[in-house]
Scaffold this motif. Structure first.
Motif, PDB file in Angstrom:
ATOM      1  N   GLY A 162       0.824  -1.204   0.000  1.00 41.76           N
ATOM      2  CA  GLY A 162       0.000   0.000   0.000  1.00 41.76           C
ATOM      3  C   GLY A 162       0.855   1.249   0.000  1.00 41.76           C
ATOM      4  O   GLY A 162       2.086   1.197  -0.056  1.00 41.76           O
ATOM      5  N   ARG A 163       0.189   2.416   0.089  1.00 42.53           N
ATOM      6  CA  ARG A 163       0.915   3.675   0.108  1.00 42.53           C
ATOM      7  C   ARG A 163       0.172   4.693   0.965  1.00 42.53           C
ATOM      8  O   ARG A 163      -1.038   4.586   1.164  1.00 42.53           O
ATOM      9  CB  ARG A 163       1.126   4.222  -1.304  1.00 42.53           C
ATOM     10  CG  ARG A 163      -0.145   4.543  -2.059  1.00 42.53           C
ATOM     11  CD  ARG A 163       0.161   5.149  -3.421  1.00 42.53           C
ATOM     12  NE  ARG A 163       0.735   6.494  -3.278  1.00 42.53           N
ATOM     13  CZ  ARG A 163       1.431   7.102  -4.234  1.00 42.53           C
ATOM     14  NH1 ARG A 163       1.678   6.467  -5.379  1.00 42.53           N
ATOM     15  NH2 ARG A 163       1.893   8.315  -4.053  1.00 42.53           N
ATOM     16  N   ASP A 165      -0.403   8.890   1.360  1.00 44.51           N
ATOM     17  CA  ASP A 165      -0.279  10.181   0.705  1.00 44.51           C
ATOM     18  C   ASP A 165      -0.844  11.263   1.608  1.00 44.51           C
ATOM     19  O   ASP A 165      -1.859  11.059   2.301  1.00 44.51           O
ATOM     20  CB  ASP A 165      -1.062  10.200  -0.619  1.00 44.51           C
ATOM     21  CG  ASP A 165      -0.496   9.237  -1.640  1.00 44.51           C
ATOM     22  OD1 ASP A 165       0.636   9.463  -2.098  1.00 44.51           O
ATOM     23  OD2 ASP A 165      -1.193   8.257  -1.979  1.00 44.51           O
ATOM     24  N   THR A 175     -13.742  11.471   0.311  1.00 45.27           N
ATOM     25  CA  THR A 175     -13.566  10.046   0.610  1.00 45.27           C
ATOM     26  C   THR A 175     -13.960   9.672   2.037  1.00 45.27           C
ATOM     27  O   THR A 175     -14.264   8.521   2.307  1.00 45.27           O
ATOM     28  CB  THR A 175     -12.096   9.643   0.389  1.00 45.27           C
ATOM     29  OG1 THR A 175     -11.257  10.424   1.255  1.00 45.27           O
ATOM     30  CG2 THR A 175     -11.681   9.880  -1.052  1.00 45.27           C
ATOM     31  N   ARG A 221      -3.866   3.990   1.091  1.00 45.55           N
ATOM     32  CA  ARG A 221      -4.489   3.223   0.022  1.00 45.55           C
ATOM     33  C   ARG A 221      -3.839   1.845  -0.022  1.00 45.55           C
ATOM     34  O   ARG A 221      -2.619   1.718   0.088  1.00 45.55           O
ATOM     35  CB  ARG A 221      -4.307   3.913  -1.333  1.00 45.55           C
ATOM     36  CG  ARG A 221      -5.101   5.197  -1.525  1.00 45.55           C
ATOM     37  CD  ARG A 221      -4.926   5.729  -2.947  1.00 45.55           C
ATOM     38  NE  ARG A 221      -5.733   6.907  -3.213  1.00 45.55           N
ATOM     39  CZ  ARG A 221      -5.336   8.156  -2.983  1.00 45.55           C
ATOM     40  NH1 ARG A 221      -4.130   8.361  -2.468  1.00 45.55           N
ATOM     41  NH2 ARG A 221      -6.118   9.171  -3.257  1.00 45.55           N
ATOM     42  N   SER A 222      -4.653   0.836  -0.196  1.00 43.34           N
ATOM     43  CA  SER A 222      -4.144  -0.532  -0.274  1.00 43.34           C
ATOM     44  C   SER A 222      -3.403  -0.741  -1.587  1.00 43.34           C
ATOM     45  O   SER A 222      -3.423   0.108  -2.485  1.00 43.34           O
ATOM     46  CB  SER A 222      -5.296  -1.526  -0.180  1.00 43.34           C
ATOM     47  OG  SER A 222      -6.114  -1.442  -1.340  1.00 43.34           O
ATOM     48  N   GLU A 224      -4.314  -2.475  -3.831  1.00 40.87           N
ATOM     49  CA  GLU A 224      -5.330  -2.493  -4.888  1.00 40.87           C
ATOM     50  C   GLU A 224      -5.846  -1.096  -5.204  1.00 40.87           C
ATOM     51  O   GLU A 224      -6.713  -0.929  -6.067  1.00 40.87           O
ATOM     52  CB  GLU A 224      -6.495  -3.389  -4.484  1.00 40.87           C
ATOM     53  CG  GLU A 224      -6.138  -4.866  -4.291  1.00 40.87           C
ATOM     54  CD  GLU A 224      -5.365  -5.133  -3.006  1.00 40.87           C
ATOM     55  OE1 GLU A 224      -4.523  -6.058  -3.001  1.00 40.87           O
ATOM     56  OE2 GLU A 224      -5.593  -4.402  -2.013  1.00 40.87           O
ATOM     57  N   GLY A 225      -5.354  -0.082  -4.478  1.00 39.14           N
ATOM     58  CA  GLY A 225      -5.756   1.297  -4.741  1.00 39.14           C
ATOM     59  C   GLY A 225      -6.974   1.760  -3.962  1.00 39.14           C
ATOM     60  O   GLY A 225      -7.472   2.865  -4.200  1.00 39.14           O
ATOM     61  N   GLU A 226      -7.455   0.938  -3.026  1.00 40.22           N
ATOM     62  CA  GLU A 226      -8.654   1.301  -2.282  1.00 40.22           C
ATOM     63  C   GLU A 226      -8.289   2.089  -1.024  1.00 40.22           C
ATOM     64  O   GLU A 226      -7.362   1.725  -0.297  1.00 40.22           O
ATOM     65  CB  GLU A 226      -9.427   0.039  -1.885  1.00 40.22           C
ATOM     66  CG  GLU A 226     -10.754   0.340  -1.210  1.00 40.22           C
ATOM     67  CD  GLU A 226     -11.555  -0.931  -0.952  1.00 40.22           C
ATOM     68  OE1 GLU A 226     -12.694  -0.814  -0.476  1.00 40.22           O
ATOM     69  OE2 GLU A 226     -11.035  -2.030  -1.218  1.00 40.22           O
TER      70      GLU A 226
END
Length: 418
Positions: A162-163, A165, A175, A221-222, A224-226
């Protein structure tokens, strides 16, 4: 005529909102002055029919407000709640029954409306048990000694793909609400938030009584981008005599819907240059936080207390709304000096659902409605309450049966102050 006889307790009118705010500020030991901005802000959401005041002549001397809320119960269902807030009595008018009068009127209206429970955050412990409330969730705050955590100081991001930001308030408003919905649907004790909460906590709505300082926001964000986590935090500016940084990061709020997001956000906070301590803000009493650190002792509890108080208004709907890990039956004799929820109820519970109904069968446990509230979300133990003399076993072993049915593997938690 006694002082109580000269005081009129009733719902306020729109023309009385400013005087009501003055009494509210006085009761909370804030400047009683009411600015035009504060008047406009509060007038935008106050519902006069659910806003009570006690008036001595033309002056408001006590305040009380409620609003609609949803409360998540064990299993993920949400029940309608009467959320109580802004409760004050001016020092000159204490001990005259003003709060009792306002509380009785509000609870009667809530029951008539069909609310399952009433909720509040108690500033002082001894007050609300008199009205049938019980502490249903607890909270804790930790302070993390960052150098002691054992974390690699070279660490700069999640190690799970994940990341993290940094984002701004507009991103949070986009969100955050959906993320919070996911969290509250899975967290017994969590409550609903309206759009105003997000406006006020991201700077889109600046309150006159609370000067706004833009915080930092970090998003996880995981792989997978979630989006699975968000945190809002601030930092002070504190340097030691030897010119070493001793800054503290203060967390306003942190929400995560997966353990990996929670872990990544706490580790991120502990990795920020110059940060020597992290103060976590209000967290669940069994939060995973300490065990995300190589040395859990680096996170010490600095505050631990009761938090969300609940008043059960409809015993049948309250017990039928939640789920139960095991199967069993229990007959409860519920006492309630105000008569709103008193009765004898038979609970037949199992993993597939529960039924509850008034009964004439012999009771297994006798308890006050406030103790029922403490047990309802799974945080308290009937065995403990029996040992304290606050629950009476009418059948030997009934308290253990109640614990097997009602207690939960993770403790309930309310992330919100209202």
């Amino acid at each position: 005529m006694s002082p109580r006889d000269t005081t009129d307790v009733r719902a306020i009118t729109e023309a009385e909102i400013a005087d009501w705010i003055r009494a509210l500020n006085t009761g909370f030991l804030r400047s009683p002055a009411v600015s035009e901005r504060e008047l406009a802000d509060r007038s935008s959401y106050i519902v006069p029919e659910r806003t009570l005041g006690a008036f001595d002549g033309a002056r408001c001397v006590a305040t009380f407000r409620s609003f609609p809320q949803e409360l998540t119960v064990v299993g993920g269902a949400a029940v309608p709640a009467d959320a109580i807030t802004n409760v004050t009595v001016t020092a000159t008018h204490r001990r005259r029954g003003l709060l009792s009068h306002m509380m009785a009127a509000d609870l009667a209206a809530a029951k008539e409306r069909g609310d399952v429970v009433a909720t509040l955050i108690a500033a002082e412990y001894p007050i609300y048990g008199r009205y049938g409330f019980g502490p249903a969730t607890s909270t804790a705050q930790w302070t993390i000694d960052v150098p002691r955590t054992g974390l690699d100081p070279r660490w700069a991001g999640p190690d799970d793909g994940g990341r993290i930001d940094l984002v701004d308030g507009e991103d949070v408003r986009k969100t955050g609400p959906e993320l919070h919905e996911r969290l509250r649907r899975a967290q017994p004790g969590a409550v609903s938030r309206d759009d105003r909460w997000w406006q006020a906590n991201t700077g889109a709505l600046v309150l006159d009584r609370s000067p706004w300082t833009e915080p930092f926001y970090a998003m996880y964000r995981s792989a997978e981008g979630e989006v699975e986590g968000l945190v809002s935090y601030e930092a002070d500016d504190n340097w030691g005599d030897a010119k070493q940084p001793l800054n503290t990061a203060d967390v306003n709020w942190l929400m995560a819907v997966t353990p990996r997001a929670e872990r990544a956000l706490w580790r991120y906070l502990c990795s920020i240059d110059w940060i020597a301590r992290v103060k976590t803000g209000w967290r669940a009493p069994d939060d995973l936080l300490p065990h995300f650190l190589p040395d859990p002792r680096a996170a010490r509890i600095t505050t631990q207390s009761d938090w969300l108080w609940v008043r059960v208004l409809d015993v049948v709907r309250a017990l039928e709304a939640r789920t139960y890990a095991g199967s069993g039956t229990l007959v409860l004799e519920v006492t309630d000096r105000d008569g709103l929820s008193a009765g004898r109820y038979a609970l037949d519970a199992g993993p597939d659902g529960a039924s509850c109904a008034p009964t004439t069968r012999a009771a297994d446990l006798t308890l006050d409605v406030g103790e029922l509230a403490a047990l309802w979300l799974g945080d308290e133990s009937a065995v403990r309450l029996a040992a304290l003399g606050r629950v009476r076993e009418e059948r030997e072993g009934a308290a253990s049966v109640a614990d097997a049915l009602l207690r939960t593997s993770r403790r309930p938690w309310c992330p919100d102050l209202f």
